[in-house]
Design an enzyme around this catalytic site. Structure first.
Site, mmCIF file in Angstrom:
data_model
loop_
_atom_site.group_PDB
_atom_site.id
_atom_site.type_symbol
_atom_site.label_atom_id
_atom_site.label_comp_id
_atom_site.label_asym_id
_atom_site.label_seq_id
_atom_site.Cartn_x
_atom_site.Cartn_y
_atom_site.Cartn_z
ATOM 1 N N GLN A 83 0.854 -1.198 0.000
ATOM 2 C CA GLN A 83 0.000 0.000 0.000
ATOM 3 C C GLN A 83 0.891 1.250 0.000
ATOM 4 O OE1 GLN A 83 -1.976 2.921 0.215
ATOM 5 N NE2 GLN A 83 -1.778 2.719 2.431
ATOM 6 N N SER A 125 10.681 5.119 3.058
ATOM 7 C CA SER A 125 9.961 6.378 2.860
ATOM 8 C C SER A 125 10.441 7.454 3.827
ATOM 9 C CB SER A 125 8.465 6.160 3.066
ATOM 10 O OG SER A 125 7.767 7.385 3.066
ATOM 11 N N GLU A 127 8.549 9.485 5.076
ATOM 12 C CA GLU A 127 7.512 9.606 6.087
ATOM 13 C C GLU A 127 7.949 8.994 7.412
ATOM 14 O OE1 GLU A 127 4.380 10.997 6.014
ATOM 15 O OE2 GLU A 127 4.724 11.839 4.027
ATOM 16 N N TYR A 149 1.044 4.190 7.550
ATOM 17 C CA TYR A 149 1.974 3.935 6.452
ATOM 18 C C TYR A 149 3.421 4.075 6.924
ATOM 19 C CZ TYR A 149 4.598 4.911 2.140
ATOM 20 O OH TYR A 149 5.533 4.902 1.129
ATOM 21 N N ARG A 184 1.847 8.329 -11.878
ATOM 22 C CA ARG A 184 1.274 8.489 -10.539
ATOM 23 C C ARG A 184 -0.243 8.315 -10.592
ATOM 24 N NH1 ARG A 184 3.726 7.847 -5.707
ATOM 25 N NH2 ARG A 184 4.910 9.643 -4.971
#
Length: 321
Positions: A83, A125, A127, A149, A184
């Site tokens: 995901q 990532s 993030e 995530y 994307r």
């Protein structure tokens, strides 16, 4: 001929990586959850669908993972599946954790038991760093994830490091900052912005609704980043690296540049909606890319301004079809 296994081959990064490796003479095996459905839109768009061997793999099913690796016998494994949306991870936290963290663990375990030397890349990532203010994150910056995530990606990165240190596996994580392309999906804000600007210019809509324009990110060009992934697996030893451009701009900058491409005043057409804000968002994200530049001799040729121009040009072509 080397064999590369790309998990998530029809995603943005997977498709560009497949194209890159095919150009280098690799045999490329690509996986998706159900390869038999024939929906390989990104591979078809790049004109390489017929050159990639496809295999069905469910990353949360260890037997499925082991079967594919045993059949493909890869020299390099690229873990690009799972995901991929921060926003969606708040709605689907369990699926996010299973597809990213459990999926990475299954791939590592299957790779370790394959009985041959394999080099393993996992897509991390930015993030994972969370909110560190206006500091630039590097390889020594602690992870402080703020979304399901990011938690899943942090777990995956720690698993990669554990298997590298514990079993001597050549395994590394590329801590990837944002990277865009015409491949994307529409759920990503950059695609939403560019598509709206192009449609407004064509008279097909008049406004676009966005959330917080003050968030700032490092945006690069996806085809540049897949080269960095490959370079990480060509090193003598495995090393986790931050992959980014080193330049951070606000979302407002991105919006302004996209609308300026079409000679539009963004303030006339952009409506802000606070309900689009995520439960926990990162205001500012920046990268220190000095180690990647030194170790890989890699520097992305495309800046955020190039990214915007390329995306807008691609959207014009898409609308013309």
């Amino acid at each position: 001929m080397k064999t590369a296994l790309i998990c998530g081959v029809n995603g943005q990064d997977g498709a560009y990586l497949a194209q890159f490796l095919l150009d280098k003479g690799y045999r490329v095996v690509g996986t998706s959850r159900d390869a038999s459905d024939g929906r390989m839109d990104n591979l078809q768009q790049l004109g390489i669908a017929g050159s990639v061997e496809l295999a069905s793999m469910a990353l949360n099913d260890i037997s499925s993972v082991m079967q594919v690796l045993d059949s493909a016998r890869p020299d390099e494994v690229y873990n690009l599946a799972g995901q991929s949306s921060v926003g969606l991870s708040f709605e689907q936290p369990v699926e996010t954790m299973e597809s990213i963290a459990t999926g990475t663990l299954n791939l590592l375990e299957a790779t370790r038991g394959l009985g041959k030397a394999v080099r393993f890349f996992s897509a991390g990532s930015s993030e994972c760093f969370g909110d560190i203010g206006h500091k630039s994150a590097d390889e020594n910056t602690p992870f402080r994830p703020r979304s399901p995530y990011a938690v899943a990606k942090s777990c995956a990165a720690n698993l990669v490091a554990t298997y590298r240190d514990s079993y001597g596996l050549f395994a590394c994580t590329g801590i990837l900052f944002g990277h865009e392309s015409p491949l994307r999906p529409r759920r990503f804000v950059t695609r939403k912005i560019v598509e709206a600007a192009a449609r407004i210019h064509a008279g097909l809509q008049t406004q676009v609704t966005l959330g917080n324009l003050e968030v700032s990110r490092d945006w690069g060009w996806a085809p540049d980043y897949v080269e960095a992934m490959w370079l990480m697996l060509q090193r003598e030893s495995a090393l986790d690296l931050v992959i980014a451009t080193g330049r951070t701009v606000s979302l407002e900058y991105f919006v302004r540049a996209a609308f300026a491409y079409f000679n539009l005043d963004w303030k006339v057409h952009v409506v802000q909606d606070q309900t689009l804000l995520r439960p926990s968002d990162i205001t500012y994200s920046a990268a220190n890319v000095s180690l990647a530049k030194a170790e890989l001799r890699w520097s992305p040729p495309n800046s955020v301004d190039d990214v915007v121009r390329r995306l807008c040009a691609a959207e014009v072509q898409r609308l013309a079809k």
